[in-house]
Design an enzyme around this catalytic site. Structure first.
Site, PDB file in Angstrom:
ATOM      1  N   HIS A  32       0.868  -1.188   0.000  1.00 57.50           N
ATOM      2  CA  HIS A  32       0.000   0.000   0.000  1.00 57.50           C
ATOM      3  C   HIS A  32       0.904   1.237   0.000  1.00 57.50           C
ATOM      4  CE1 HIS A  32      -2.876   2.863   1.847  1.00 57.50           C
ATOM      5  NE2 HIS A  32      -3.827   2.037   1.497  1.00 57.50           N
ATOM      6  N   ASP A  35       2.907  -4.695   8.083  1.00 58.68           N
ATOM      7  CA  ASP A  35       1.668  -3.938   7.919  1.00 58.68           C
ATOM      8  C   ASP A  35       0.513  -4.905   8.162  1.00 58.68           C
ATOM      9  OD1 ASP A  35      -0.661  -2.872   6.914  1.00 58.68           O
ATOM     10  OD2 ASP A  35       0.266  -1.988   5.139  1.00 58.68           O
ATOM     11  N   GLN A  53      -4.695  -5.288   7.083  1.00 57.49           N
ATOM     12  CA  GLN A  53      -5.722  -6.210   6.562  1.00 57.49           C
ATOM     13  C   GLN A  53      -5.691  -7.551   7.276  1.00 57.49           C
ATOM     14  OE1 GLN A  53      -8.044  -5.285   4.579  1.00 57.49           O
ATOM     15  NE2 GLN A  53      -7.235  -3.407   3.682  1.00 57.49           N
ATOM     16  N   LYS A  92     -10.559  -0.568  10.496  1.00 62.61           N
ATOM     17  CA  LYS A  92     -10.775  -1.769   9.674  1.00 62.61           C
ATOM     18  C   LYS A  92     -11.143  -2.969  10.542  1.00 62.61           C
ATOM     19  CE  LYS A  92      -7.396  -0.248   6.217  1.00 62.61           C
ATOM     20  NZ  LYS A  92      -8.157   0.200   5.056  1.00 62.61           N
ATOM     21  N   CYS A  96      -4.777   2.572  -3.584  1.00 57.50           N
ATOM     22  CA  CYS A  96      -3.514   3.058  -2.982  1.00 57.50           C
ATOM     23  C   CYS A  96      -2.373   2.090  -3.246  1.00 57.50           C
ATOM     24  CB  CYS A  96      -3.660   3.303  -1.480  1.00 57.50           C
ATOM     25  SG  CYS A  96      -4.891   4.523  -1.067  1.00 57.50           S
TER      26      CYS A  96
HETATM   27  N1  PLP Z   1      -1.937  -0.925   4.579  1.00 58.14           N
HETATM   28  C1  PLP Z   1      -2.905  -1.635   3.982  1.00 58.14           C
HETATM   29  C2  PLP Z   1      -2.605  -3.024   3.496  1.00 58.14           C
HETATM   30  C3  PLP Z   1      -4.175  -1.066   3.817  1.00 58.14           C
HETATM   31  O1  PLP Z   1      -5.139  -1.768   3.215  1.00 58.14           O
HETATM   32  C4  PLP Z   1      -4.409   0.236   4.281  1.00 58.14           C
HETATM   33  C5  PLP Z   1      -5.713   0.879   4.074  1.00 58.14           C
HETATM   34  O2  PLP Z   1      -6.442   0.547   3.189  1.00 58.14           O
HETATM   35  C6  PLP Z   1      -3.368   0.919   4.915  1.00 58.14           C
HETATM   36  C7  PLP Z   1      -2.152   0.310   5.032  1.00 58.14           C
HETATM   37  C8  PLP Z   1      -3.552   2.307   5.436  1.00 58.14           C
HETATM   38  O3  PLP Z   1      -4.411   2.292   6.521  1.00 58.14           O
HETATM   39  P1  PLP Z   1      -4.955   3.664   7.139  1.00 58.14           P
HETATM   40  O4  PLP Z   1      -5.531   4.442   6.005  1.00 58.14           O
HETATM   41  O5  PLP Z   1      -5.969   3.211   8.130  1.00 58.14           O
HETATM   42  O6  PLP Z   1      -3.793   4.349   7.775  1.00 58.14           O
END
Ligand code: PLP
Length: 422
Positions: free
Chosen positions: A131, A213, A216, A239, A378
């Site tokens: 992401h 990360d 998900q 999430k 993203c």
């Molecule tokens: N990493 C992953 C795999 C994501 O799916 C997301 C959000 O969709 C993020 C990071 C970023 O999360 P946040 O926008 O809650 O900071």
């Protein structure tokens, strides 16, 4: 309000759905089918109530005043920290730093750990499925020192054609000795669930610091920080049935000594003179300013709810829905991305309806009350790797049903027919 555990042990989806008021609403005149939980999850009534309760009974700034409300708020705030630690099996509450979400957590690591420990000539290893929130903070450090960066090099683990990390190349690249390996536990586009334990073990053999990360993964299955063996684990409350505005960075305590404060300000200090200051111990050292206390406290409630839901059953349920969606889309001749086996990519199905732009797919589905996401998610570099500019994505959570997946597939059939007629 019925407690979550009553609804959950056997994943009684009808009972779970009754806890989420938004799922009983309509969209564009049709019953809402919410298939966008990878973007943000819906909230059970108990989380909505926790927020209201905080603001009606406990609202005060935390770690500051000593009056009744401030003590109540501070206690609940710190209990939430302990809840997060227990949820992911971190050694102690002190290993949990509050952040606004995964994005801020990664920025914290890049700034606090990266700026102290990296220099030109060092490499940070990432993957092609990251992401933007686990790419852009490192791009900033890769800039030259006169542009505010450190001049570090970035390298990337490539993907196989079925959307998995190439584990042989990952091992080779880890053996080459990058300083840090940052990677997602689960792709928000492909759904791919990476072998985090194996990747962290290989990284450790070569002295590579790991940042996982968990945006998900933490919401969808039992994530055990100790068993993963990573140095940093980042995730977002929103999430995982919690509110927007809160998240956690779980830190291996050995790393704390290698990190400078992220931001300066109130509450992170021990003593301040006009020209100098000293800092509190972690985690408060990394939490300057007023935190989003109400969100953090409601996150506690969300994790209680999830913990009452037998996460293995949640994962199995999502796998079943994913398998059904993959089968129905295959019958329609729709291209899907990522591992063919639903068990390796539970909960997320990115797809492409040949000849139809993903935004049109999403708009036509929306007309039937079906919420999916369309775009680059993203993950622009991943889109390039897949050879597309965007995909449509359906994502499932504990409250979705097989009937909703069938309505979704029917909606996709309608999209195909609509564009065939034109
Ligand atoms: N990493 C992953 C795999 C994501 O799916 C997301 C959000 O969709 C993020 C990071 C970023 O999360 P946040 O926008 O809650 O900071």
């Amino acid at each position: 309000m019925r407690s979550a555990s009553a609804a959950a042990a056997t994943l009684d989806v009808a009972a779970i759905r009754a806890d989420f008021p938004i799922l009983a609403t309509t969209a564009r005149g049709a019953p809402l089918v919410y298939l966008d939980s990878a973007a943000t999850s819906q909230k059970p009534q108990c989380v909505i109530d926790a927020l209201t309760s905080y603001y009606t009974t406990s609202n005060a700034n935390v770690h500051r005043s000593v009056h009744y409300l401030a003590e109540r708020a501070t206690m609940a705030f710190e209990e939430a920290r302990a809840r997060v630690a227990a949820f992911v099996n971190a050694p102690a509450a002190e290993n949990v730093v509050w952040v606004r979400g995964t994005t801020e957590a990664v920025n914290l690591v890049a700034t606090s750990w990266g700026r102290r420990n990296l220099a030109a000539g060092d490499t940070v290893l990432l993957t092609e499925m990251e992401h933007h929130s686990n790419l852009v903070p490192w791009h900033m450090l890769a800039k030259s020192p006169d542009e505010g960066g450190l001049g570090i090099a970035l390298d990337f683990v490539p993907l196989t054609d079925d959307g998995q990390l190439d584990m042989d190349v990952a091992a080779e690249k880890l053996a080459a000795g990058p300083r840090l390996f940052g990677f997602t536990a689960k792709s928000n586009v492909l759904g791919t669930e990476n072998d985090v334990v194996r990747l962290c073990a290989t990284a450790r053999e070569h002295g590579v610091v790991t940042l996982v990360d968990g945006a998900q993964s933490v919401p969808h299955g039992a994530v055990d920080f100790a068993a993963l063996g990573c140095d940093f684990l980042a995730f977002s409350a929103h999430k995982a049935l919690g509110p927007m505005g809160a998240g956690a960075l779980v830190v291996n305590a050995d790393r704390y000594a290698e990190m400078d404060p992220y931001q300066g300000g109130g509450e992170m200090i021990m003593r301040v003179k006009l020209a100098t200051s000293t800092y509190m111990d972690p985690p408060l050292r990394f939490e300057a300013g007023t935190p989003s206390a109400g969100d953090v406290i409601a996150f506690h409630t969300a994790l209680d709810y999830l913990a009452g839901c037998d996460l293995a059953a949640v994962h199995e349920h999502e796998t079943r829905l994913t398998r059904l969606a993959l089968d129905l889309l295959a019958e329609l001749g729709v291209r899907t991305f990522g591992p063919a086996d639903a068990a390796q990519r539970a909960g997320i199905v990115s797809f492409d309806v040949p000849g139809v732009h993903p935004h049109d797919v999403s708009t036509l589905l929306d007309g039937r009350g079906i919420a999916v996401r369309a775009g680059h998610h993203c993950c622009q570099p991943l889109m390039r790797r897949l050879g597309v500019i965007a995909t449509s994505r359906a994502s499932f959570y504990l409250y979705n049903t097989e009937d909703e997946v069938r309505r979704f597939a029917d909606g996709v059939r309608h999209v195909q027919e609509y564009f065939r007629r034109r």
